[in-house]
Design a protein around this motif. Structure first.
Motif, PDB file in Angstrom:
ATOM      1  N   ASP B 299       0.856  -1.188   0.000  1.00 58.61           N
ATOM      2  CA  ASP B 299       0.000   0.000   0.000  1.00 58.61           C
ATOM      3  C   ASP B 299       0.896   1.243   0.000  1.00 58.61           C
ATOM      4  OD1 ASP B 299       0.803   0.468   2.672  1.00 58.61           O
ATOM      5  OD2 ASP B 299      -0.984  -0.491   3.505  1.00 58.61           O
ATOM      6  N   GLU B 300       0.255   2.394  -0.042  1.00 58.68           N
ATOM      7  CA  GLU B 300       1.004   3.648  -0.141  1.00 58.68           C
ATOM      8  C   GLU B 300       1.869   3.881   1.091  1.00 58.68           C
ATOM      9  OE1 GLU B 300       1.194   5.622  -2.620  1.00 58.68           O
ATOM     10  OE2 GLU B 300      -0.547   5.250  -3.897  1.00 58.68           O
ATOM     11  N   ILE B 301       1.346   3.465   2.237  1.00 61.00           N
ATOM     12  CA  ILE B 301       2.084   3.697   3.484  1.00 61.00           C
ATOM     13  C   ILE B 301       3.345   2.845   3.510  1.00 61.00           C
ATOM     14  CG2 ILE B 301       1.935   3.523   5.989  1.00 61.00           C
ATOM     15  CD1 ILE B 301      -1.118   3.985   5.696  1.00 61.00           C
ATOM     16  N   ALA B 302       3.213   1.611   3.080  1.00 59.33           N
ATOM     17  CA  ALA B 302       4.379   0.732   3.039  1.00 59.33           C
ATOM     18  C   ALA B 302       5.413   1.259   2.041  1.00 59.33           C
ATOM     19  CB  ALA B 302       3.955  -0.686   2.660  1.00 59.33           C
ATOM     20  N   ALA B 303       4.933   1.843   0.951  1.00 56.95           N
ATOM     21  CA  ALA B 303       5.859   2.359  -0.063  1.00 56.95           C
ATOM     22  C   ALA B 303       6.725   3.472   0.509  1.00 56.95           C
ATOM     23  CB  ALA B 303       5.072   2.859  -1.272  1.00 56.95           C
ATOM     24  N   VAL B 304       6.096   4.394   1.236  1.00 61.84           N
ATOM     25  CA  VAL B 304       6.890   5.495   1.801  1.00 61.84           C
ATOM     26  C   VAL B 304       7.718   4.996   2.985  1.00 61.84           C
ATOM     27  CG1 VAL B 304       5.064   6.417   3.318  1.00 61.84           C
ATOM     28  CG2 VAL B 304       6.889   7.911   2.547  1.00 61.84           C
ATOM     29  N   GLY B 305       7.148   4.077   3.777  1.00 62.55           N
ATOM     30  CA  GLY B 305       7.904   3.533   4.905  1.00 62.55           C
ATOM     31  C   GLY B 305       9.182   2.873   4.432  1.00 62.55           C
ATOM     32  N   ALA B 306       9.079   2.108   3.374  1.00 65.73           N
ATOM     33  CA  ALA B 306      10.260   1.434   2.839  1.00 65.73           C
ATOM     34  C   ALA B 306      11.283   2.458   2.333  1.00 65.73           C
ATOM     35  CB  ALA B 306       9.863   0.472   1.729  1.00 65.73           C
ATOM     36  N   ALA B 307      10.781   3.525   1.707  1.00 67.37           N
ATOM     37  CA  ALA B 307      11.705   4.559   1.208  1.00 67.37           C
ATOM     38  C   ALA B 307      12.439   5.229   2.376  1.00 67.37           C
ATOM     39  CB  ALA B 307      10.946   5.595   0.382  1.00 67.37           C
ATOM     40  N   ILE B 308      11.727   5.456   3.486  1.00 74.55           N
ATOM     41  CA  ILE B 308      12.368   6.062   4.657  1.00 74.55           C
ATOM     42  C   ILE B 308      13.386   5.078   5.253  1.00 74.55           C
ATOM     43  CG2 ILE B 308      11.992   6.954   6.986  1.00 74.55           C
ATOM     44  CD1 ILE B 308       9.187   7.868   6.044  1.00 74.55           C
ATOM     45  N   GLY B 309      13.013   3.807   5.300  1.00 74.95           N
ATOM     46  CA  GLY B 309      13.949   2.794   5.799  1.00 74.95           C
ATOM     47  C   GLY B 309      15.219   2.756   4.960  1.00 74.95           C
ATOM     48  N   ALA B 310      15.051   2.848   3.645  1.00 77.35           N
ATOM     49  CA  ALA B 310      16.213   2.848   2.752  1.00 77.35           C
ATOM     50  C   ALA B 310      17.057   4.094   2.982  1.00 77.35           C
ATOM     51  CB  ALA B 310      15.751   2.771   1.295  1.00 77.35           C
ATOM     52  N   ALA B 311      16.397   5.233   3.212  1.00 77.04           N
ATOM     53  CA  ALA B 311      17.129   6.481   3.469  1.00 77.04           C
ATOM     54  C   ALA B 311      17.908   6.384   4.785  1.00 77.04           C
ATOM     55  CB  ALA B 311      16.166   7.665   3.510  1.00 77.04           C
ATOM     56  N   PHE B 312      17.307   5.764   5.780  1.00 76.57           N
ATOM     57  CA  PHE B 312      18.008   5.542   7.054  1.00 76.57           C
ATOM     58  C   PHE B 312      19.268   4.703   6.811  1.00 76.57           C
ATOM     59  CE2 PHE B 312      18.156   2.941  11.138  1.00 76.57           C
ATOM     60  CZ  PHE B 312      18.656   3.969  11.930  1.00 76.57           C
ATOM     61  N   GLY B 313      19.179   3.817   5.838  1.00 77.94           N
ATOM     62  CA  GLY B 313      20.319   2.969   5.498  1.00 77.94           C
ATOM     63  C   GLY B 313      21.313   3.613   4.555  1.00 77.94           C
ATOM     64  N   GLY B 314      21.048   4.849   4.110  1.00 76.36           N
ATOM     65  CA  GLY B 314      22.021   5.553   3.281  1.00 76.36           C
ATOM     66  C   GLY B 314      21.742   5.519   1.794  1.00 76.36           C
ATOM     67  N   SER B 315      20.574   5.051   1.395  1.00 81.21           N
ATOM     68  CA  SER B 315      20.196   5.073  -0.022  1.00 81.21           C
ATOM     69  C   SER B 315      19.427   6.348  -0.339  1.00 81.21           C
ATOM     70  CB  SER B 315      19.277   3.885  -0.360  1.00 81.21           C
ATOM     71  OG  SER B 315      19.984   2.684  -0.364  1.00 81.21           O
ATOM     72  N   ILE B 316      19.282   6.626  -1.628  1.00 80.86           N
ATOM     73  CA  ILE B 316      18.324   7.647  -2.049  1.00 80.86           C
ATOM     74  C   ILE B 316      16.955   6.972  -1.936  1.00 80.86           C
ATOM     75  CG2 ILE B 316      17.539   9.159  -3.902  1.00 80.86           C
ATOM     76  CD1 ILE B 316      20.326   8.921  -5.156  1.00 80.86           C
TER      77      ILE B 316
END
Lengths: 342, 626
Positions: B299-316
């Motif tokens: 869902d949309e929430i998971a999509a943004v959550g995953a993006a934030i998780g990736a950013a926490f890990g140093g990805s764009i």
């Protein structure tokens, strides 16, 4: 959050101890909360894994259990209600080498975040989801939760809950989680061993941890987890061994057709526990066992090995790079059709 | 437009030169109008015109055949000089059935060329389109130069020889119509034939059927007494360089890959399918050999959550969606504000509220981007102005996200997403690198210790030895990052987060004025209205108006000189495809009595609408600045 001991160089990699995993933050759970035991066993277990602290991340949602990351001297992310699996997903895909634990509760993981829990499990993402089940909303001061029993009287159900509870183990099995286990806060040996097995599992691990909320739902599991009654009322699952229970392991489980029945331990029909069984039949049957009709199973219900989502994503990247060569940005920008203007 | 003799003039089969032409293909959504339009676009690109396109299709994949709701259209405007819009009213309309005629004929210019598929004008189809009499017979189309062609019949006959089924033969009618239009507008069949051969390479009979229909249409134009003349629009004098055709969504996806290379970071894209943003996910998913990681979330929430998780890990960490998806993501965007992580949120805006008009364009989400979250939650907001600009602005989004450790919302829209234009290829070596430094030193580390200039907090990613720390959505003590309920600290952090976004104004370009830098009217536009606005301003100035354009690509913060720019003009006109959201901001922030030109009908502005508003303001002008 300041790092406690900065002078330990990762390269020397000394054997870490329990205290190395304790952060400098004061724990703020209510005195007597089951969460203390889980925290303690986690800190005690982690050195066994031989992983560096900086390579471990705890991700949580909202609720009492979700304060967990603050007390761990690892990386941590206290996110928003129900969404911890989503952040863990992105972090794991971005950084496959990290060891990630998701700490959630019955409200966080099964109510507001139920959707994410299902999908993280069915994708077989290589993360470890620990669901602290106390059958109550604690942080909001005592409303019934999606695992509360029918009839439960709480502030928001003064005449008793009229909702059927979810069964977390059954949910995880239905989502095809590759590691599904249950343990409880007052058996530190079993708790620690279960956490360690989950951490070693490659793929999505789901551990339901019965946890007592001594303020809003005290004693909800007492009838079968208290020490004097455990032997008779719990069924400790051990891979490869017959399913026996009772203080002297005097009774066992057998099947009549698809119906479980309790038999004497020496009955030749006693089932051997095989969590590696891909078929869901026995696992689902065990998931439905409830006190007082049946002994409550503790241990690993299911552990099968399947490729993880992250490994498959990595494999696609490897395959695409081999087949098409590493990406060429200039070629991507140009696309298939260009023309020149002189 | 330099108008030459109209098509109705006496010159038989001669060539009429025109500076610009605008054609609209319209038919049932199963008639292949988007395909015909895209083929015409490619042929036009190869020919060397400047062009702009406007696809317009229903949200239903297959609305009931022959219904008004099921009409799909594709407009292309092409020109011998630089253009910025897909044109206002078309000069030529291809109507494949009565419903298409009903929906689109009223927008055709008087005297315009109207090509209809006569075969589709059955009594059943006429009824579905709500006609009580046949418009081909009743004189109601007298204002147009009507050309009736039995397209279905002729296409079927031409295609049948290749041995395809009757149904497949009929399906080539869009290519027959395209062939007719190619003859009328002097385009070469070569690019379309090459495309057919490649597209259907595995189906030789289909290749033959489509080629036969295309050629038959072209030959029909040449031999039948179709029109007295065909129209030639000479190549445009575009700036020298190498060009391609690009849509906004394509440019956005490619821009993200460029940002990955410019930063040396990994790119993670989390998204949930949604119109009109899904094509970005499709494109990025096909770039696995660039190491791009895409994640189709639950869902949309998971999509943004995953993006934030990736950013926490140093990805764009990037998530892409449309307005309804942003609504679902708003709590998570707030988390990224609180944890001060770089996050890129692409909003390809569509008609709202709620599910709204999924396939139609709108600029309705500006205030949502700025304010659509709980609490004081400032983020950076930017908007591309053209399809090709999506490439540069999505790189800008990544740059600013890491520069200030903040979420950046990128406001594209359905029009930019799908419209195509010729795009001069950028020189990658000239694009500035995106500098990202992960903190390493334990002696100087605190999770919320800040860069004194940008106020960005230190960025330490998991895996970095001795920098273990915890972040989260609870208020943080500045510096240590410990959970803090201290009243003074909360005030300080509220102010700091706002100040951090405000300081982005120090690193974005000043607002440029296109035209004289003082005058009667300033048109202040943002996002996709640029093309119509600049066209209108140039037209109005040619007509004697004292008008200039300032176009905003940065919406939060605004460019530092915006107040000065506003003060140089008597009146400010803000055209938006919403009810006045930028105007509200400009009035609130600068106490300027800006006037609005607002249209919220799912369609982009015609430049003539903005010209009219400029002229009306001129005649009724009241000074707004003493």
């Amino acid at each position: 959050m300041v790092v406690t001991d900065r002078d330990v160089s990762a390269d020397e990699a000394p054997r870490l101890s329990k205290k190395d995993f304790a952060s400098d933050q004061d724990t703020r759970w209510c005195p007597g909360c089951g969460d203390y035991s889980i925290l303690s066993q986690m800190q005690r277990m982690l050195p066994n894994l031989g992983r560096k602290r900086e390579d471990i991340v705890f991700v949580s949602g909202i609720g009492c259990s979700s304060r967990f990351p603050y007390y761990m001297n690892t990386y941590g992310f206290h996110t928003i209600h129900g969404r911890a699996p989503t952040l863990a997903t992105g972090l794991k895909l971005a950084r496959p080498e990290l060891l990630i634990f998701v700490v959630t509760g019955d409200g966080d993981g099964l109510s507001i975040g139920g959707n994410h829990l299902l999908h993280a499990l069915r994708r077989n993402l290589d993360i470890n989801i620990l669901l602290f089940n106390n059958r109550i909303y604690g942080l909001t001061k005592g409303q019934y939760s999606p695992t509360s029993e029918v009839g439960k009287v709480t502030k928001s159900s003064p005449m008793g809950s009229i909702e059927n509870p979810l069964n977390p183990i059954a949910v995880a099995l239905t989502a095809e989680a590759t590691f599904v286990a249950r343990t409880f806060d007052t058996d530190p040996v079993h708790l620690s061993a279960t956490l360690e097995a989950a951490a070693h599992h490659k793929g999505a691990s789901f551990v339901e941890i019965y946890q007592n909320c001594n303020i809003f739902n005290d004693g909800t599991f007492r009838d079968f987890t208290d020490k004097p009654v455990r032997g008779e009322r719990l069924l400790y699952l051990e891979p490869g061994k017959p399913m026996l229970f009772g203080d002297d392991h005097q009774r066992g489980l057998a099947l009549s057709g698809a119906t479980p029945r309790i038999v004497q331990a020496d009955d030749q029909d006693v089932i051997i526990h095989n969590p590696a069984e891909d078929a869901p039949t026995v696992g689902n049957m065990l998931a439905r066992f409830q006190y007082p009709d049946m002994p409550v199973p503790m241990g690993i219900f299911r552990q099968v090995h399947k490729p993880s989502y992250g490994d498959m994503l990595g494999q696609q990247i490897t395959d695409a790079t081999e087949q098409r060569g590493p990406g060429d940005l200039a070629a991507l920008i140009a696309g298939d059709n260009t023309w020149h203007v002189d | 437009m330099v108008e030459s003799p109209t098509l109705g003039s006496s010159a038989k089969k001669s060539v009429v030169q025109r500076e610009r032409a605008t054609i609209r293909f319209a038919g049932d959504s199963g008639d292949g109008m988007q395909l015909a339009g895209n083929r015409f676009t490619d042929a036009t690109a190869v020919f060397g015109n400047d062009f702009s396109t406007l696809p317009d299709f229903p949200a239903e994949i297959r609305a009931p055949a022959g219904s008004l709701a099921g009409v799909s259209s594709f407009q292309i405007s092409f020109s011998a000089r630089t253009i910025h819009t897909p044109g206002d009213a078309p000069d030529a309309l291809v109507a494949m059935n009565p419903a298409a005629l009903k929906v689109h004929a009223k927008e055709l210019i008087r005297g315009g060329l109207l090509i209809v598929n006569k075969d589709a004008f059955t009594s059943a189809n006429l009824k579905k389109a709500g006609y009580t009499s046949n418009p081909l017979d009743d004189g109601s189309l007298a204002d147009y130069r009507l050309i009736e062609v039995p397209i279905t019949q002729l296409a079927s006959a031409a295609a049948a020889e290749s041995g395809v089924s009757k149904q497949d033969a009929e399906r080539t009618k869009n290519l027959f119509a395209l062939g007719v239009v190619y003859w009328l507008f002097d385009r070469d069949l070569g690019p379309s034939i090459a495309w057919i051969e490649e597209k259907f390479a595995k189906l030789p009979a289909v290749v033959e059927a489509n080629k036969a229909a295309l050629k038959a249409g072209h030959a029909y134009g040449e031999t039948a007494e179709l029109a007295d003349a065909h129209v030639s629009v000479p190549p445009a004098s575009l700036l020298p360089g190498t060009y391609r055709t690009i849509t906004g969504n394509e440019a956005t996806a490619i821009g993200l890959v460029a940002a990955k290379e410019l930063s040396g970071l990994q790119l993670f894209y989390g998204s949930y399918p949604i119109t009109p943003a899904s094509d970005i996910l499709h494109s990025l998913a096909s770039y696995r050999n660039f190491g791009v990681k895409t994640f189709q979330a639950e869902d949309e929430i998971a999509a943004v959550g995953a993006a934030i998780g990736a950013a926490f890990g140093g990805s764009i960490g990037v998530t892409g969606t449309s307005g309804p998806g942003v609504a679902l993501k708003s709590e998570s965007i707030g988390l990224a504000v609180m944890t001060e992580l770089p996050l890129i949120v692409l909003n390809v805006q569509r008609g709202g509220p709620s599910t709204g008009l999924p396939t139609k364009t709108e600029q309705g989400d500006l205030l949502q981007a700025l304010y659509g979250r709980n609490g004081e939650s400032p983020v950076c907001v930017i908007a591309p102005r053209s399809p090709g600009d999506c490439f540069y602005m999505v790189i800008e989004a990544v740059r600013l996200a890491f520069h200030a450790m903040t979420p950046v919302i990128f406001l594209s829209d359905g029009y930019l997403a799908n419209t195509a234009e010729p795009w001069p290829l950028p020189d990658i070596s000239q694009l500035p690198k995106i500098d990202v430094t992960f903190h390493q030193d334990p002696q100087t580390f605190e999770p919320y210790r800040r860069n004194p200039d940008t106020l960005a907090r230190q960025y330490a990613i998991p895996g970095t030895p001795a920098l273990q720390h915890r972040i989260g959505g609870l208020e943080k003590a500045d510096g240590s990052g410990n959970v803090s309920y201290d009243p003074d600290n909360h005030q300080h952090m509220i102010d700091t987060r706002a100040d951090k976004i405000a300081r982005i104004a120090n690193v974005i370009p000043a607002l440029e004025i296109e035209g004289p830098d003082t005058g009667d009217v300033l048109v202040l536009s943002w996002g996709s209205t640029y093309g119509a606005a600049i066209t209108a301003v140039e037209q109005a100035r040619a007509d004697g108006a004292g008008v200039s354009l300032a176009h905003l690509r940065h919406l939060n913060p605004f460019p530092a000189n915006l107040a000065d720019v506003l003060s140089r003009f008597q009146t400010v006109l803000i055209p938006e495809t919403n009810s006045g959201q930028l105007r509200l901001l400009v009035r609130a922030k600068f106490l300027v009595d800006a006037q609005g030109l607002n249209k919220v009908n799912g369609q982009p502005f015609n430049s003539s609408e903005i010209v009219d508003a400029i002229m009306a303001l001129r005649s009724t002008q009241v000074p707004t600045h003493a």
